[in-house]
Design an enzyme around this catalytic site. Sequence first.
Site, short mmCIF file in Angstrom:
data_model
loop_
_atom_site.label_atom_id
_atom_site.label_comp_id
_atom_site.label_asym_id
_atom_site.label_seq_id
_atom_site.Cartn_x
_atom_site.Cartn_y
_atom_site.Cartn_z
N HIS A 18 0.81 -1.24 0.00
CA HIS A 18 0.00 0.00 0.00
C HIS A 18 0.84 1.29 0.00
CE1 HIS A 18 -3.47 -2.50 1.20
NE2 HIS A 18 -2.72 -3.01 2.16
C1 BDR Z 1 -3.10 0.73 5.35
O1 BDR Z 1 -3.30 0.23 6.65
C2 BDR Z 1 -2.10 -0.23 7.20
O2 BDR Z 1 -2.26 -1.49 7.75
C3 BDR Z 1 -1.07 -0.19 6.10
O3 BDR Z 1 0.18 0.22 6.63
C4 BDR Z 1 -1.61 0.84 5.15
O4 BDR Z 1 -1.19 2.14 5.48
C5 BDR Z 1 -3.81 -0.18 4.36
O5 BDR Z 1 -5.18 -0.22 4.62
#
Ligand code: BDR
Length: 313
Positions: free
Chosen positions: A243
């Site tokens: 992400h």
């Molecule tokens: C986001 O949530 C976190 O768990 C990850 O680091 C990312 O920023 C994804 O939904």
Amino acid sequence: MSARKIIIDTDPGQDDAVAILLALASPDEIELLGITAVAGNVPLALTARNARIVCELAGRPDIPVYAGCERPLGRPLVTAEHVHGETGLNGPMLPDPTMPLQQEHAVDFIIRTLREQEAGSVTLCPLGPLTNIAMAFAKAPDIVDRVARIVLMGGAYFEVGNITPSAEFNIYVDPQAADIVFKSGSDITVMPLDVTHKALVTKARNDAFRALGTPVGRAVAEMTDFFERFDREKYHSDGAPLHDPCVTAWLIRPDLFHGRRVNVEIETVSELTMGMTVADWWGVTDRPANALFIGDVDADGFFNLLTERLGRL
Ligand code: BDR
Ligand code: CA
């Protein structure tokens, strides 16, 4: 063109770690002024620790790291150890940090930096819940107009939710903060699940990190190995979505991404859909566009960039 000045606001998190490493590996494009930690994937003490572990892994103990808010504005903290492990950075064995945590509060650092630097020269890059950014905007409204832009990971439209059926984690954890940020008038670029779920660490891509043969390459491969087990089971996908590195990759190669300027509003009332990013993708309202909502990425281009840059560390 000179390097873009940024502050990374983060809750590391393996994918946050990779986003930070990509920034540190790209000094021609990115000047990292500081890292501000926020509670999110794990509590604040761990995110502030993990941010320093990542700086030391990159050989950059000179990057100032600040601790910020330990809980969301109006709700209890929700964490994600089930995804990231109990430290937030499970996977590689990395030493405890020796570099100090700065004394100044992260929110004050954000305010001070935006006031000291030339107006319109600092980009904010939130990779976690938006608590620190919203607090800074609430405490010092004069800084909002001084922000160059905000490039954040959060939200979803077609992919809807990952922590609830209707909400993405970062926005769900602090919807009030997200509401403040999306209503701020700042120029916002959003990396929602719609795009990050196309940036999957397949086995070949993870092998490429490992094949760098460096401490950074091995650590990143071990981080994504760990992170991956959860998403593989959940989505039955080829690998875990990376992400947060979409944010720092966009700063370097925006041409790899495509999106639309749309209106995005945050659900802050209904428990059922709390934290939903209501994106007017089809333009069915006359609400003014407040964000560039990214929907697509050239995934091979993204991973080529990432691997090449990590190889520089
Ligand atoms: C986001 O949530 C976190 O768990 C990850 O680091 C990312 O920023 C994804 O939904
Ligand atoms: Ca994150």
